[in-house]
Design a protein around this motif. Structure first.
Motif, PDB file in Angstrom:
ATOM      1  N   ASN A   3      34.301 -62.159 -11.850  1.00  0.00           N
ATOM      2  CA  ASN A   3      34.487 -61.041 -10.766  1.00  0.00           C
ATOM      3  C   ASN A   3      33.471 -59.929 -11.306  1.00  0.00           C
ATOM      4  N   GLY A   4      33.099 -60.035 -12.305  1.00  0.00           N
ATOM      5  CA  GLY A   4      32.024 -58.854 -12.763  1.00  0.00           C
ATOM      6  C   GLY A   4      30.657 -59.286 -12.195  1.00  0.00           C
ATOM      7  N   SER A   5      30.412 -60.564 -12.277  1.00  0.00           N
ATOM      8  CA  SER A   5      29.211 -61.016 -12.064  1.00  0.00           C
ATOM      9  C   SER A   5      28.757 -60.929 -10.349  1.00  0.00           C
ATOM     10  N   LEU A   6      30.185 -61.404  -9.688  1.00  0.00           N
ATOM     11  CA  LEU A   6      30.233 -61.352  -8.250  1.00  0.00           C
ATOM     12  C   LEU A   6      30.140 -59.886  -7.753  1.00  0.00           C
ATOM     13  N   ARG A   9      26.545 -58.867  -7.937  1.00  0.00           N
ATOM     14  CA  ARG A   9      25.591 -59.360  -6.585  1.00  0.00           C
ATOM     15  C   ARG A   9      26.041 -58.700  -5.493  1.00  0.00           C
ATOM     16  N   TYR A  10      27.163 -58.445  -5.233  1.00  0.00           N
ATOM     17  CA  TYR A  10      27.568 -57.573  -3.894  1.00  0.00           C
ATOM     18  C   TYR A  10      27.121 -56.389  -3.955  1.00  0.00           C
ATOM     19  N   SER A  11      27.097 -55.529  -4.939  1.00  0.00           N
ATOM     20  CA  SER A  11      26.868 -54.143  -5.079  1.00  0.00           C
ATOM     21  C   SER A  11      25.068 -54.144  -5.008  1.00  0.00           C
ATOM     22  N   GLN A  12      24.717 -54.945  -5.596  1.00  0.00           N
ATOM     23  CA  GLN A  12      23.119 -54.955  -5.486  1.00  0.00           C
ATOM     24  C   GLN A  12      22.786 -55.230  -4.131  1.00  0.00           C
ATOM     25  N   ASN A  87      39.384 -58.034  -3.231  1.00  0.00           N
ATOM     26  CA  ASN A  87      39.856 -57.673  -4.354  1.00  0.00           C
ATOM     27  C   ASN A  87      38.794 -57.021  -5.386  1.00  0.00           C
ATOM     28  N   LEU A  88      37.547 -57.460  -5.054  1.00  0.00           N
ATOM     29  CA  LEU A  88      36.430 -57.001  -5.932  1.00  0.00           C
ATOM     30  C   LEU A  88      35.931 -55.356  -5.376  1.00  0.00           C
ATOM     31  N   LEU A  89      36.624 -54.835  -4.370  1.00  0.00           N
ATOM     32  CA  LEU A  89      36.170 -53.599  -3.780  1.00  0.00           C
ATOM     33  C   LEU A  89      36.044 -52.454  -4.910  1.00  0.00           C
ATOM     34  N   PRO A  90      36.824 -52.056  -6.126  1.00  0.00           N
ATOM     35  CA  PRO A  90      36.745 -51.355  -7.062  1.00  0.00           C
ATOM     36  C   PRO A  90      35.525 -51.675  -7.951  1.00  0.00           C
ATOM     37  N   PHE A  91      35.397 -52.780  -8.501  1.00  0.00           N
ATOM     38  CA  PHE A  91      34.436 -53.365  -9.268  1.00  0.00           C
ATOM     39  C   PHE A  91      32.930 -53.167  -8.513  1.00  0.00           C
ATOM     40  N   ILE A  92      32.893 -53.358  -7.354  1.00  0.00           N
ATOM     41  CA  ILE A  92      31.639 -53.098  -6.515  1.00  0.00           C
ATOM     42  C   ILE A  92      31.343 -51.833  -6.280  1.00  0.00           C
ATOM     43  N   GLN A  93      32.424 -51.110  -6.183  1.00  0.00           N
ATOM     44  CA  GLN A  93      32.212 -49.421  -5.865  1.00  0.00           C
ATOM     45  C   GLN A  93      31.482 -48.882  -7.282  1.00  0.00           C
ATOM     46  N   ARG A  94      32.127 -49.171  -8.402  1.00  0.00           N
ATOM     47  CA  ARG A  94      31.783 -48.639  -9.790  1.00  0.00           C
ATOM     48  C   ARG A  94      30.239 -49.269  -9.955  1.00  0.00           C
ATOM     49  N   GLU A  95      29.852 -50.435  -9.746  1.00  0.00           N
ATOM     50  CA  GLU A  95      28.556 -50.930 -10.011  1.00  0.00           C
ATOM     51  C   GLU A  95      27.718 -50.422  -8.968  1.00  0.00           C
ATOM     52  N   PHE A  96      28.118 -50.226  -7.685  1.00  0.00           N
ATOM     53  CA  PHE A  96      27.191 -49.674  -6.790  1.00  0.00           C
ATOM     54  C   PHE A  96      26.793 -47.974  -7.065  1.00  0.00           C
ATOM     55  N   THR A  97      27.862 -47.219  -7.452  1.00  0.00           N
ATOM     56  CA  THR A  97      27.680 -45.904  -7.957  1.00  0.00           C
ATOM     57  C   THR A  97      26.706 -45.794  -9.081  1.00  0.00           C
ATOM     58  N   ARG A  98      26.717 -46.766  -9.917  1.00  0.00           N
ATOM     59  CA  ARG A  98      25.976 -46.827 -11.276  1.00  0.00           C
ATOM     60  C   ARG A  98      24.515 -46.988 -10.688  1.00  0.00           C
ATOM     61  N   LEU A  99      24.379 -47.898  -9.921  1.00  0.00           N
ATOM     62  CA  LEU A  99      23.152 -48.294  -9.490  1.00  0.00           C
ATOM     63  C   LEU A  99      22.651 -47.001  -8.629  1.00  0.00           C
ATOM     64  N   ALA A 100      23.171 -46.515  -7.888  1.00  0.00           N
ATOM     65  CA  ALA A 100      23.003 -45.176  -7.115  1.00  0.00           C
ATOM     66  C   ALA A 100      22.749 -44.198  -7.983  1.00  0.00           C
ATOM     67  N   ASP A 101      23.338 -43.689  -9.078  1.00  0.00           N
ATOM     68  CA  ASP A 101      23.182 -42.879 -10.105  1.00  0.00           C
ATOM     69  C   ASP A 101      21.865 -42.997 -10.641  1.00  0.00           C
TER      70      ASP A 101
END
Length: 188
Positions: A3-6, A9-12, A87-101
């Motif tokens: 889930n973390g690697s997926l 990838r989606y957030s990237q 179901n990955l939405l929260p994980f994607i959001q956290r990773e996206f925010t990290r990349l954006a930050d």
């Protein structure tokens, strides 16, 4: 692990699109969407239910989202639904925010204290963390009474614990270590 690697990838992929269009808008919309799903049990049940068809999920989410969210975020959610990855939405959001930050040179700091900190105390903390990191700071403050006093600051994976609870625990540990050693009695 998968889930973390997926999620990365989606957030990237979403980050690359957002960098070309509107990073701030997409970051805000993605946060709001995740909060909506996390805090609303009915929405969460519909979105994550395995026996509700993909078209029904998209239809329900389209009615909920309407024009309140950017087209990019809406289509991204529909893509997640199509690929059964909602179901990955929260994980994607956290990773996206990290990349954006990272792109905006912003660091998120979580501050926990036994009592609510005043605006000036939070501002002072924000400035001190900014000097320490060399980045703009977004503070997330929470009250945790079990800390007794002091502050606990988390920046990424770094934790600075200046709480009374931590000091007492350390003192207790030091006392145990010193009492576990045999004591010499008498004079030689």
């Amino acid at each position: 692990m998968i889930n973390g690697s997926l999620a990365r990838r989606y957030s990237q992929a979403l980050f690359e699109i957002a960098s070309e269009t509107s990073l701030e808008l997409i970051d805000a919309d993605l946060r709001e969407l995740t909060q909506l799903v996390e805090e609303n049990d009915e929405v969460k049940k519909v979105l994550l239910h395995p026996h509700i068809s993909l078209s029904e999920k998209k239809s329900v989410m389209a009615k909920i989202l309407r024009d309140d969210f950017s087209e990019t975020v809406r289509h991204f959610l529909y893509l997640l639904i199509d690929r059964k990855r909602e179901n990955l939405l929260p994980f994607i959001q956290r990773e996206f925010t990290r990349l954006a930050d990272e792109a905006r040179k912003v660091v998120e700091a979580k501050v926990a204290s036994a009592i609510a900190l005043s605006a000036s105390q939070l501002d002072d903390l924000k400035k001190a963390i900014g000097r320490m990191t060399g980045k703009d700071v977004r503070l997330i403050s929470e009250v945790r009474e079990e800390l007794i006093g002091g502050v606990l600051i988390q920046i990424g994976d770094r934790v600075m614990d200046g709480t009374i609870a931590h000091a007492l625990a350390k003192m207790r540990e030091d006392l145990r270590k010193s009492t576990d050693k045999p004591q010499e009695v008498g004079v030689k």
